[in-house]
Write a protein that holds these residues in place. Structure first.
Motif, PDB file in Angstrom:
ATOM      1  N   HIS A   1       6.318  -5.547   9.548  1.00  0.00           N
ATOM      2  CA  HIS A   1       5.573  -6.355  10.271  1.00  0.00           C
ATOM      3  C   HIS A   1       6.455  -7.472  11.184  1.00  0.00           C
TER       4      HIS A   1
ATOM      5  N   PHE B   1       0.661 -14.460   8.667  1.00  0.00           N
ATOM      6  CA  PHE B   1       0.203 -13.363   7.823  1.00  0.00           C
ATOM      7  C   PHE B   1      -0.657 -13.869   6.704  1.00  0.00           C
TER       8      PHE B   1
ATOM      9  N   ASP C   1      -2.093 -12.854   2.924  1.00  0.00           N
ATOM     10  CA  ASP C   1      -1.950 -11.701   2.221  1.00  0.00           C
ATOM     11  C   ASP C   1      -3.343 -11.203   1.394  1.00  0.00           C
ATOM     12  N   GLN C   2      -3.443 -10.043   1.041  1.00  0.00           N
ATOM     13  CA  GLN C   2      -4.967  -9.605   0.782  1.00  0.00           C
ATOM     14  C   GLN C   2      -5.273 -10.024  -0.704  1.00  0.00           C
TER      15      GLN C   2
ATOM     16  N   ILE D   1      -2.560  -8.322   5.193  1.00  0.00           N
ATOM     17  CA  ILE D   1      -1.926  -7.131   4.882  1.00  0.00           C
ATOM     18  C   ILE D   1      -1.281  -7.517   3.425  1.00  0.00           C
ATOM     19  N   ASP D   2      -0.795  -6.455   3.032  1.00  0.00           N
ATOM     20  CA  ASP D   2      -0.386  -6.398   1.401  1.00  0.00           C
ATOM     21  C   ASP D   2       1.187  -6.754   1.605  1.00  0.00           C
TER      22      ASP D   2
END
Length: 171
Positions: free
Chosen positions: A88, A128, A130-131, A166-167
């Motif tokens: 990413h 970002f 994180d999930q 995102i993971d």
């Protein structure tokens, strides 16, 4: 009157910026000022009486190709896997305290996911979420100072920041 609509100016600049950003976004919860500094996720969890995973910790990296700041908001009980993040962002390096302050306007231990100070080069960090944060109904993020925190749901965090979910944590 909505509690978050009132902006106090008797706190440090970073806290005031986050408070204003939350008020502008009409976030239902104003930031709270803790009686103790919470520079680590564990200190924040202890001060709030919540689980370590409910702390939305901010991890800042420096992208190697252009030195852009990359900010990942993840659960306090997880570690970011740079290999998962690299597709990413490209290759990443560590960000020291001076870099974090210059690029976000916050000191380490108080980096908020919003309310950044205008950087000298006017670039905002790549952000970002994180999930793993979605394991919880309520999470807590830094509010611009080690004594400042604010609550939200993971979905509210994603909406407030506009960041992709995102993971990016180690298994």
């Amino acid at each position: 009157m909505n509690e978050s609509a009132t902006v106090s100016t008797d706190r440090p600049d970073g806290f005031v910026r986050v408070q204003a950003a939350l008020a502008q976004a009409r976030h239902p919860y104003a930031p709270q000022w803790l009686e103790v500094a919470a520079r680590t996720s564990q200190e924040a969890a202890d001060a709030l009486g919540v689980s370590l995973g409910q702390i939305a910790k901010s991890v800042v990296f420096k992208r190697k190709s252009d030195e852009a700041a990359v900010l990942v908001i993840t659960s306090g009980d997880k570690r970011v896997d740079e290999k998962k993040l690299a597709p990413h962002t490209g290759a990443l390096g560590r960000a020291d305290a001076d870099y974090v302050k210059a690029r976000t306007g916050f000191s380490i231990g108080g980096v908020s996911p919003l309310g950044f100070a205008p950087a000298a080069d006017a670039s905002l960090p790549l952000l970002f979420v994180d999930q793993e944060l979605f394991r919880f109904d309520v999470i807590w993020a830094a509010a611009g100072h080690p004594n400042g925190v604010f609550q939200m749901s993971p979905a509210e965090l994603a909406a407030l920041t506009g960041a992709p979910v995102i993971d990016v944590v180690q298994a």
